[in-house]
Design a protein around this motif. Structure first.
Motif: not given
Length: 544
Positions: A33-39, A42-47, A51-59
């Motif tokens: 997945l070109s848009g979710l390969s780097r950390p 992933v942070v940009h995708f969720f936040r 719209g999730i402010p905290v990227v946690s293990k549960e998310i």
């Protein structure tokens, strides 16, 4: 060189061949997945996107749970069996009955799903050790961990039977297992060309040109189109909004690829002999410099990976000759009575100066064609030699010592030949062999039964060898070993049995190698001179 090499092979063995074809065999492709390969992606995708402010293990785990629930529902709604893979069970063999039922119905789609706990790439979430200005900041890092992977077994209308493996944890890496022979089979069925296929080999075909044309049609565009389709259907789900904001298309990279050149013979007789001779000469003559020449590389001291030739035995009992070069290897094996295959397997295309992207498939085909053809050219000369034929000659050398007369040792005496071979192979045995040890070794090596070769018969043969000075006792012990003369005589007998009488008899009664294209070998030159001399005698006797 490659074209001339194949012309030479066809010229020398064309009367024995039914047809020849070359194609891709096993292909393993990774999808990223070109848009979710780097950390940071992933942070940009969720936040920013979700719209999730905290990227946690549960998310991250929630995404995994959602996808696993979808897979369970998909299997339930389509009546597809879904099971956990058992250790020691070959997945392809286990799902074969479901594939046969789908083939019989001429249906396409998913016919089985396996779940397996395997290592794969994922992300680790941790809280910063020291406070930061952003209270929602979390540290994401790549790691490999053990989690569930789903194997979708698919019958595709273009690629044929294939497997798609999906990692159920971000970044949702996918792996696709294809086979070029399955793609060819689908193409021949559409063109209504008759053929006979066993496993991953075509053993008979109505139109050889159509077979090769179908093999050459496999292209990056065809593969990408089918992989995109099945990834959309079976892969992790993303909303329209998420797809618009983030690039979620997949980059396909070749992880492992095999290209094979297949020789289908008219009958069984020459194949095993040619394969045995090819293995023997390959281990002897395929030196490091020759391997590098076949692979089209320059040999230097800092060459990574392997550089060797070996003979392996796979689980079905077929022997495989392998020539290793870096992270790739050439292998040759024979099966199905009339089938001989040369196959090049690569686990890292960088060894050949090639890029791993799927778009480079045509360049891979051209490079691998050159290498396999070059290997066939070398083998054409190696195999244009005399092979063994079991026609024994008689040599009788009786000897008398004092009042004891020892009978002659005959070259066709299989008991003596077996005994000499065992003693020769055990020449390094410290302290010699006792009669019982030699007896057990002969029985084991040649799969003989006790009544067929008893201990008294062995003692008679040992006494005969000792009388001729070929065997000696270890001091006062009743342990035996070959003398220096015995080692030379054993080698002479075995070489005469397998390298002189057999090859010349084969030239007279089966097939005489072409003298114009013989290897640069003084031994082969002597064989051809002996063939010519024997033919002259036959001609003289015919006119007498």
């Amino acid at each position: 060189m490659p074209v001339l090499a194949m012309e030479l092979f066809t010229k020398l063995f064309g009367d024995l061949l039914l047809f020849v074809y070359h194609c891709f065999d096993r292909i393993v492709i990774h999808g990223y997945l070109s848009g979710l390969s780097r950390p940071e992606q992933v942070v940009h995708f969720f936040r920013k996107v979700v719209g999730i402010p905290v990227v946690s293990k549960e998310i991250l785990s929630q995404r995994t749970a959602d996808y696993q629930n979808w897979v369970e529902a998909f299997a339930r709604n389509h009546n597809i069996p879904i099971e956990w893979a058992e250790k020691g069970v070959r997945k392809e063999d286990y799902v074969l009955p479901w594939l046969r039922r789908m083939t019989k119905r001429n249906a396409y789609g998913v016919y089985f799903i396996f779940k397996s706990m395997e290592q794969g790439p994922t992300f680790r979430v941790s809280v910063p050790k020291y406070p930061t200005k952003d209270p929602n900041h979390r540290i994401l890092a790549r790691q490999r961990s053990r989690f569930t992977h789903d194997y979708f077994y698919i019958r595709d209308e273009v690629l044929g039977p294939m497997v798609m493996r999906v990692a159920t944890f971000l970044p949702f890496q996918t792996t696709y297992y294809l086979n070029g022979h399955n793609f060819i089979e689908q193409g021949l069925n559409r063109e209504q060309v008759g053929f006979r296929k066993n496993d991953n080999a075509f053993l008979a075909i109505d139109d050889i040109a159509a077979l090769q044309a179908a093999a050459d049609r496999l292209s990056p565009d065809i593969i990408r189109k089918r992989l995109d389709y099945w990834t959309l259907i079976l892969g992790p789900k993303f909303s329209v909004k998420e797809r618009k904001r983030v690039k979620l298309s997949r980059f396909y990279a070749i992880s492992q690829i095999e290209y094979c050149r297949n020789f289908i013979f008219k009958r069984n007789f020459p194949i095993h002999k040619l394969f045995e001779r090819g293995c023997e000469l390959g281990l002897w003559r395929l030196t490091a410099h020759k391997i590098a020449e076949i692979f089209g590389a320059r040999l230097h001291r800092r060459l990574p990976g392997k550089l060797a030739t070996v003979i392996d035995q796979i689980e079905h009992g077929h022997h495989v000759f392998r020539a290793y070069f870096k992270h790739a290897f050439l292998k040759q094996y024979e099966k199905f009575a009339t089938f001989l295959r040369n196959e090049l397997c690569s686990n890292n295309l960088n060894d050949f100066g090639l890029k791993k992207g799927l778009d480079n498939l045509d360049a891979v085909r051209q490079t691998f064609q050159v290498i396999t053809s070059r290997f066939a050219g070398f083998q054409a000369q190696w195999l244009n030699v005399h092979v063994d034929f079991p026609l024994l000659q008689r040599i009788a050398l009786p000897i008398t010592i004092g009042s004891v007369r020892y009978p002659g040792i005959k070259i066709h005496d299989r008991r003596v030949i077996r005994l000499l071979e065992v003693l020769l192979h055990g020449a390094t045995h410290v302290g010699g062999w006792t009669a019982k040890e030699i007896h057990q070794s002969v029985l084991t090596t040649f799969s003989l039964s006790e009544p067929s070769y008893g201990l008294n018969q062995l003692r008679y043969d040992l006494r005969k060898l000792k009388g001729h000075g070929l065997l000696e006792r270890d001091g006062s012990r009743y342990a035996y070993r070959l003398t220096s003369k015995g080692v030379q005589v054993a080698l002479l007998f075995l070489f005469f049995h397998k390298r002189l009488c057999g090859p010349l008899a084969n030239s007279r009664f089966h097939r005489r190698p072409d003298p114009q294209n013989r290897p640069d070998s003084r031994l082969e030159a002597a064989y051809h001179r002996a063939d010519k001399a024997i033919q002259n005698i036959v001609d003289l006797l015919a006119t007498a």
